[in-house]
Design an enzyme around this catalytic site. Structure first.
Site, PDB file in Angstrom:
ATOM      1  N   LEU A   1      -2.217   7.414  -0.742  1.00 45.14           N
ATOM      2  CA  LEU A   1      -1.016   7.678   0.040  1.00 45.14           C
ATOM      3  C   LEU A   1       0.210   7.772  -0.857  1.00 45.14           C
ATOM      4  CD1 LEU A   1       0.491   8.041   2.687  1.00 45.14           C
ATOM      5  CD2 LEU A   1       0.524   5.546   2.950  1.00 45.14           C
TER       6      LEU A   1
ATOM      7  N   ASP B   1       4.778  -5.069 -10.201  1.00 43.48           N
ATOM      8  CA  ASP B   1       3.960  -6.032  -9.460  1.00 43.48           C
ATOM      9  C   ASP B   1       4.839  -6.590  -8.351  1.00 43.48           C
ATOM     10  OD1 ASP B   1       2.487  -8.104  -8.435  1.00 43.48           O
ATOM     11  OD2 ASP B   1       2.178  -9.140 -10.352  1.00 43.48           O
TER      12      ASP B   1
ATOM     13  N   ALA C   1      -0.691  -2.328  -1.700  1.00 46.71           N
ATOM     14  CA  ALA C   1      -1.402  -3.181  -0.742  1.00 46.71           C
ATOM     15  C   ALA C   1      -2.740  -3.627  -1.301  1.00 46.71           C
ATOM     16  CB  ALA C   1      -1.622  -2.438   0.581  1.00 46.71           C
ATOM     17  N   TYR C   2      -3.213  -4.730  -0.788  1.00 45.37           N
ATOM     18  CA  TYR C   2      -4.596  -5.182  -0.991  1.00 45.37           C
ATOM     19  C   TYR C   2      -5.382  -4.600   0.169  1.00 45.37           C
ATOM     20  CZ  TYR C   2      -8.460  -8.540  -1.716  1.00 45.37           C
ATOM     21  OH  TYR C   2      -9.690  -9.141  -1.957  1.00 45.37           O
ATOM     22  N   THR C   3      -6.257  -3.639  -0.107  1.00 43.36           N
ATOM     23  CA  THR C   3      -6.930  -2.901   0.967  1.00 43.36           C
ATOM     24  C   THR C   3      -8.441  -3.139   1.020  1.00 43.36           C
ATOM     25  OG1 THR C   3      -7.123  -0.950  -0.458  1.00 43.36           O
ATOM     26  CG2 THR C   3      -5.183  -1.088   0.969  1.00 43.36           C
TER      27      THR C   3
ATOM     28  N   TYR D   1      -7.758  -9.419   6.303  1.00 44.29           N
ATOM     29  CA  TYR D   1      -6.930  -8.267   5.949  1.00 44.29           C
ATOM     30  C   TYR D   1      -5.854  -8.040   7.010  1.00 44.29           C
ATOM     31  CZ  TYR D   1      -5.669  -3.330   5.384  1.00 44.29           C
ATOM     32  OH  TYR D   1      -4.980  -2.153   5.250  1.00 44.29           O
TER      33      TYR D   1
ATOM     34  N   LYS E   1      -1.754  -8.319   6.515  1.00 44.70           N
ATOM     35  CA  LYS E   1      -0.883  -7.164   6.761  1.00 44.70           C
ATOM     36  C   LYS E   1       0.142  -7.476   7.842  1.00 44.70           C
ATOM     37  CE  LYS E   1      -0.928  -3.583   5.222  1.00 44.70           C
ATOM     38  NZ  LYS E   1      -0.119  -3.067   4.077  1.00 44.70           N
TER      39      LYS E   1
END
Length: 293
Positions: A12, A36, A60-62, A126, A130
């Site tokens: 993205l 970071d 993001a941590y996806t 997750y 978020k």
């Protein structure tokens, strides 16, 4: 305006940079090596060096399944990182567009897309992390930020379901694909357009803040998406066979239904996103070109 895009190395983020370039905007894209978002000093340096007017957070941590056993790290990236960005934006007068997910909902609806103001109820680590990021952004920067939820993303740059289906079609006679999870396949290039539209409107157009849903209109299952991909590449869609989620048990439960409503776009003078089939038809040549390059 000067834009700063975090997570610029992702699928993205890459398309957001392309869209800003197409519009002739001034921008900088920073990947994790350059910024970071969980490190206050790193965030401060980025703002001091680039002086952004609009920040787009694509970092993001996806890893949805990994988050089940790594929630603390996921929370740092998905929750505390956005909070640091929002605080830096508040201190400098910048706007913030923060990307979120359908996983903030329970995924148990059956036929009506979740409106932007529907109660959140994440069922996974997750989703919880978020949601923490959403809440942090809206609390720290209430009138100068927008949360953009999206889902089922695919694009030319990066691994995704559509690309996987194209690649597997050439290697397998048949594919078994889940038919009991429904959502909205969404091209990252379309989301990038909406992010750029919204970033320009925050603080300038009445109502251009808060939560928006940037997914394609319409809905289908993963099986339906795979069949449509096969049709568009002149392969027999009957080679894609339906199966259930029970055949692919994962650590994090997948939403059975995660279609999102789009009512808020009209409030800021924009039409709801286009149908997923139209977007897929336009996107496929770009994805196939990337695969063959």
């Amino acid at each position: 305006m000067k834009w700063l895009v975090t997570g610029a190395g992702g699928m993205l983020g890459h398309d957001v940079l392309d869209e800003l370039a197409r519009r002739g905007e001034q921008f900088v894209g920073l990947d994790r090596a350059a910024l970071d978002i969980t490190d206050p000093a790193s965030v401060d340096r980025a703002f001091a060096e680039h002086h952004p007017d609009v920040v787009v957070n694509c970092a993001a941590y996806t890893a949805v399944d990994d988050a089940e056993t790594d929630e603390e790290r996921a929370l740092r990236i998905n929750g505390e990182g956005p909070r640091l960005l929002a605080r830096a934006c508040a201190a400098s007068g910048a706007r913030l567009v923060h990307v979120s997910t359908d996983y903030v909902f329970d995924g148990e609806a059956r036929s009506t897309p979740y409106p932007e103001n529907h109660a959140t109820a994440p069922r996974t680590a997750y989703g919880r992390t978020k949601l923490a990021g959403e809440q942090a952004v809206l609390a720290e920067l209430p009138g100068n930020s927008a949360v953009v939820r999206t889902a089922w993303l695919y694009g030319a740059c990066g691994g995704n379901f559509v690309r996987t289906m194209i690649e597997l079609e050439a290697r397998r006679d048949t594919l078994d694909v889940v038919d009991d999870q429904h959502g909205q396949p969404t091209w990252t290039a379309d989301v990038a357009v909406r992010i750029a539209d919204l970033g320009a409107r925050i603080g300038q157009v009445e109502g251009a803040h808060g939560v928006f849903h940037a997914t394609s209109s319409g809905e289908t299952s993963w099986h339906g998406l795979a069949q449509e991909v096969f049709r568009l590449i002149d392969a027999d869609p009957e080679r894609v066979r339906p199966t259930t989620s029970a055949a692919f048990v994962r650590p994090a439960p997948r939403p059975a239904y995660s279609a999102l409503g789009h009512e808020r776009w009209r409030e800021v003078g924009l039409e709801p996103p286009r149908d997923w089939r139209s977007a897929l038809h336009e996107a496929l040549p770009h994805i196939r070109k990337e695969i063959s390059s």
